[in-house]
Design a protein around this motif. Structure first.
Motif, PDB file in Angstrom:
ATOM      1  N   ASP A 263      -0.515  11.566   8.642  1.00  0.00           N
ATOM      2  CA  ASP A 263       0.451  10.555   7.511  1.00  0.00           C
ATOM      3  C   ASP A 263      -0.668   9.440   7.978  1.00  0.00           C
ATOM      4  OD1 ASP A 263       2.163   8.624   6.724  1.00  0.00           O
ATOM      5  OD2 ASP A 263       3.643   9.946   7.927  1.00  0.00           O
ATOM      6  N   THR A 265       0.463   6.676   6.000  1.00  0.00           N
ATOM      7  CA  THR A 265       1.002   5.439   5.780  1.00  0.00           C
ATOM      8  C   THR A 265       0.603   4.037   6.339  1.00  0.00           C
ATOM      9  OG1 THR A 265       2.978   7.061   5.289  1.00  0.00           O
ATOM     10  CG2 THR A 265       3.892   5.112   4.907  1.00  0.00           C
ATOM     11  N   THR A 267      -1.816   3.042   7.695  1.00  0.00           N
ATOM     12  CA  THR A 267      -2.925   2.486   7.169  1.00  0.00           C
ATOM     13  C   THR A 267      -2.753   2.095   5.338  1.00  0.00           C
ATOM     14  OG1 THR A 267      -4.247   3.577   8.494  1.00  0.00           O
ATOM     15  CG2 THR A 267      -5.335   2.788   5.997  1.00  0.00           C
ATOM     16  N   MET A 268      -2.070   2.684   4.739  1.00  0.00           N
ATOM     17  CA  MET A 268      -2.136   2.246   3.627  1.00  0.00           C
ATOM     18  C   MET A 268      -1.066   1.025   3.232  1.00  0.00           C
ATOM     19  SD  MET A 268      -3.576   4.126   1.717  1.00  0.00           S
ATOM     20  CE  MET A 268      -3.734   3.991   0.145  1.00  0.00           C
ATOM     21  N   GLU A 269      -0.276   0.566   4.354  1.00  0.00           N
ATOM     22  CA  GLU A 269       0.663  -0.794   4.306  1.00  0.00           C
ATOM     23  C   GLU A 269      -0.073  -1.524   4.603  1.00  0.00           C
ATOM     24  OE1 GLU A 269       4.200   0.406   7.007  1.00  0.00           O
ATOM     25  OE2 GLU A 269       4.881   2.016   5.235  1.00  0.00           O
ATOM     26  N   VAL A 406      -5.994  10.724  -0.695  1.00  0.00           N
ATOM     27  CA  VAL A 406      -4.492   9.925  -0.267  1.00  0.00           C
ATOM     28  C   VAL A 406      -3.134  10.593  -0.853  1.00  0.00           C
ATOM     29  CG1 VAL A 406      -2.964   8.058   0.090  1.00  0.00           C
ATOM     30  CG2 VAL A 406      -5.654   8.276   1.406  1.00  0.00           C
ATOM     31  N   ARG A 408       1.099  11.278  -2.198  1.00  0.00           N
ATOM     32  CA  ARG A 408       1.943  10.716  -1.721  1.00  0.00           C
ATOM     33  C   ARG A 408       2.414  12.271  -1.961  1.00  0.00           C
ATOM     34  NH1 ARG A 408       4.283   6.441   0.817  1.00  0.00           N
ATOM     35  NH2 ARG A 408       6.947   5.803  -0.056  1.00  0.00           N
ATOM     36  N   TRP A 411       7.081  14.672   3.451  1.00  0.00           N
ATOM     37  CA  TRP A 411       6.639  15.080   5.515  1.00  0.00           C
ATOM     38  C   TRP A 411       7.055  14.414   6.526  1.00  0.00           C
ATOM     39  CZ3 TRP A 411       2.131  16.721   5.711  1.00  0.00           C
ATOM     40  CH2 TRP A 411       1.229  16.715   7.230  1.00  0.00           C
ATOM     41  N   HIS A 413       9.257  12.818   9.222  1.00  0.00           N
ATOM     42  CA  HIS A 413       9.204  11.473   9.468  1.00  0.00           C
ATOM     43  C   HIS A 413      10.100  11.227  10.510  1.00  0.00           C
ATOM     44  CE1 HIS A 413       7.840   7.639   9.963  1.00  0.00           C
ATOM     45  NE2 HIS A 413       8.329   6.814   9.379  1.00  0.00           N
ATOM     46  N   ARG A 420       5.987  10.381   2.270  1.00  0.00           N
ATOM     47  CA  ARG A 420       4.488   9.752   2.923  1.00  0.00           C
ATOM     48  C   ARG A 420       2.743   9.883   2.270  1.00  0.00           C
ATOM     49  NH1 ARG A 420       6.656   6.205   6.431  1.00  0.00           N
ATOM     50  NH2 ARG A 420       5.190   6.807   7.764  1.00  0.00           N
ATOM     51  N   ASP A 421       2.670   8.633   2.980  1.00  0.00           N
ATOM     52  CA  ASP A 421       0.603   9.239   2.234  1.00  0.00           C
ATOM     53  C   ASP A 421       0.265   9.900   3.477  1.00  0.00           C
ATOM     54  OD1 ASP A 421       0.802   7.152   0.128  1.00  0.00           O
ATOM     55  OD2 ASP A 421       1.696   5.341   0.952  1.00  0.00           O
ATOM     56  N   VAL A 422      -0.354  11.046   2.658  1.00  0.00           N
ATOM     57  CA  VAL A 422      -1.065  12.622   3.871  1.00  0.00           C
ATOM     58  C   VAL A 422      -2.289  11.681   3.193  1.00  0.00           C
ATOM     59  CG1 VAL A 422      -0.581  14.189   4.072  1.00  0.00           C
ATOM     60  CG2 VAL A 422       1.625  13.632   3.866  1.00  0.00           C
TER      61      VAL A 422
END
Length: 460
Positions: A263, A265, A267-269, A406, A408, A411, A413, A420-422
């Motif tokens: 996951d 997410t 890192t993407m943020e 990546v 969406r 997932w 959480h 989530r971004d996976v």
């Protein structure tokens, strides 16, 4: 005095190179260190500097020839005949005066550094320009290739187009693959540079052309290149080198690949926040850069993945630095230049280095030295929409990490299901050097940083 210049070993130990293009013509006056030709080795396109100052006597090969190292490439007529060494060329106003004996004793061959671009291209002799070149350019560009060549000859276009059009090696290869004569393409780039888009636009116009009056009726009927059932392309350059390296790696190092879905997410943020930070305007910090930083940190804790198997010496060589290879897909094939001492770079510095490295690779200008000496590699298959793969090791390296796309998706959480971004990570490693436990711990460490970038503060 005639001096021959033989194709040197370009520092890669390769037996041959392909002549991409001459930058000089017979009769040109050249200065010491001036670029005389572009040659393509199995790794890169290299500019050859002139080891002499004088006049070009003979070009012994044509563009497209594959030349063995040690073969005579070009002959020069040097001033001060009767065996005297090369002297400064006074015919070129910009040429600085150079001590003749020093110039002869130390010709500046590949590896010593080519002349700066400010030295300019060779001065060509004045050429006659055909006076009957009044052919309608719009009609020419719409005609099939064979027709264009016939009409060009009829109107003396060979005189008008004698100079080699300016373009990059990848563009020349693309044009050659599509049977396009670059002399008939108008460049839209800086100073008339022909781009790939220019060639593509030309091909579209040619393929959609109708019969050309006065010429098409008597010409051989045009056949579209893609009507052929097969196409044969010589195996050379980067493609040949890559194939040999992959076969050698696959049948030498026992490969093992392990996978981890993470996951990413956070890192993407982080990436989104960095992109929005005006202080970092001009820098592109993406997932690739974060993954590269995570790899550098993890290699410090798991040096087995940053080692090499020295069969001849019977030793395992552990590197205490990271030369991080970045796989780049180019028009010439896959190349893996590396970021030197990547472990010493910040996240932003890594992002800049990867960006510059990729741009240089796509332009076919990566130096041979930049594609050797790597200690670990990363390949990003996610940019092609692929979730995972089993990458083959670069020869001499213990590991390579593949980054998947990546996505969406639902997932778990915090005990609930959320979007989530996976991402899936795939690590291939040399089982002679790395045990399954070591490889798994390394991959978990990389995944841990991508799942929680703040954990990087705990590593060194």
């Amino acid at each position: 005095m005639i001096e021959d210049f033989r194709l040197p070993d370009l520092g890669e130990g390769l037996p041959e190179a392909e002549l991409v293009a001459w930058a000089v013509a017979e009769g040109d006056t050249v200065t010491l260190n001036q670029t005389i030709a572009e040659v393509e080795t199995a790794k890169a396109v290299v500019e050859l500097p002139s080891p002499f100052a004088g006049v070009v006597k003979t070009l012994h090969h044509a563009a497209g020839d594959v030349i063995e190292v040690g073969s005579v490439l070009i002959s020069f007529d040097l001033p001060g005949g009767g065996g005297s060494p090369a002297a400064p060329v006074t015919a070129v106003a910009e040429a600085p005066e150079v001590d003749a004996e020093a110039e002869k004793a130390q010709p500046n061959l590949v590896g010593y550094g080519a002349a700066p671009r400010s030295a300019g291209r060779p001065q060509r002799r004045a050429r006659a320009v055909g006076t009957s070149a009044s052919t309608d350019t719009a009609v020419l560009e719409a005609a099939p290739h064979d027709v264009l060549r016939e009409r060009a000859t009829a109107h003396d276009l060979d005189e008008r187009l004698r100079e080699r059009p300016r373009s990059t090696p990848p563009v020349r290869k693309f044009a050659k693959d599509h049977g396009v004569d670059l002399a008939l393409v108008t460049g839209s780039g800086t100073s008339g540079l022909i781009t790939r888009a220019d060639v593509e636009d030309y091909v579209r116009r040619v393929e959609g052309a109708v019969a050309v009056p006065d010429v098409a009726a008597s010409a051989v009927p045009a056949t579209r290149a893609n009507d052929a059932r097969t196409t044969r392309t010589p195996i050379r350059g980067v493609r040949k080198h890559t194939a040999a390296a992959m076969v050698r790696s696959a049948f030498t190092a026992p490969h093992v690949t392990t996978f981890l879905t993470v996951d990413v997410t956070p890192t993407m943020e982080l990436v989104a926040a960095l992109k929005a930070d005006r202080a970092l305007e001009g820098h592109r910090v993406g997932v690739m850069a974060v993954a590269a930083k995570a790899v550098c940190l993890a290699l410090g804790r798991h040096p087995e993945l940053n080692s090499a198997w020295d069969e001849a010496a019977g030793e395992i060589v552990t590197h205490h630095y990271v030369n991080l290879g970045i796989a780049a897909a180019t028009d010439r094939g896959l190349v893996v230049p590396n970021v030197r001492d990547a472990h010493e770079l910040t996240l932003v510095e890594l992002a800049d280095a990867i960006r510059d490295l990729a741009a240089t690779a796509r332009a076919g200008r990566t130096a041979p030295a930049d594609m050797s000496g790597g200690t670990f590699s990363i390949t990003n298959v996610g940019v092609f929409g692929v979730d995972a793969g089993t990458p083959i090791l670069n020869p001499g390296e213990a590991g390579i990490l593949a980054l998947g796309a990546v996505r969406r998706q639902p997932w778990e959480h915090h005990g609930e299901i959320a979007l989530r971004d996976v991402m899936t990570l795939a690590l291939s490693f040399d089982h002679r050097l790395v045990d399954g436990e070591q490889g798994s711990r390394f991959l978990t460490a990389v995944g841990g940083v991508l799942a929680e970038p703040g954990r990087a503060m705990l590593l060194r």
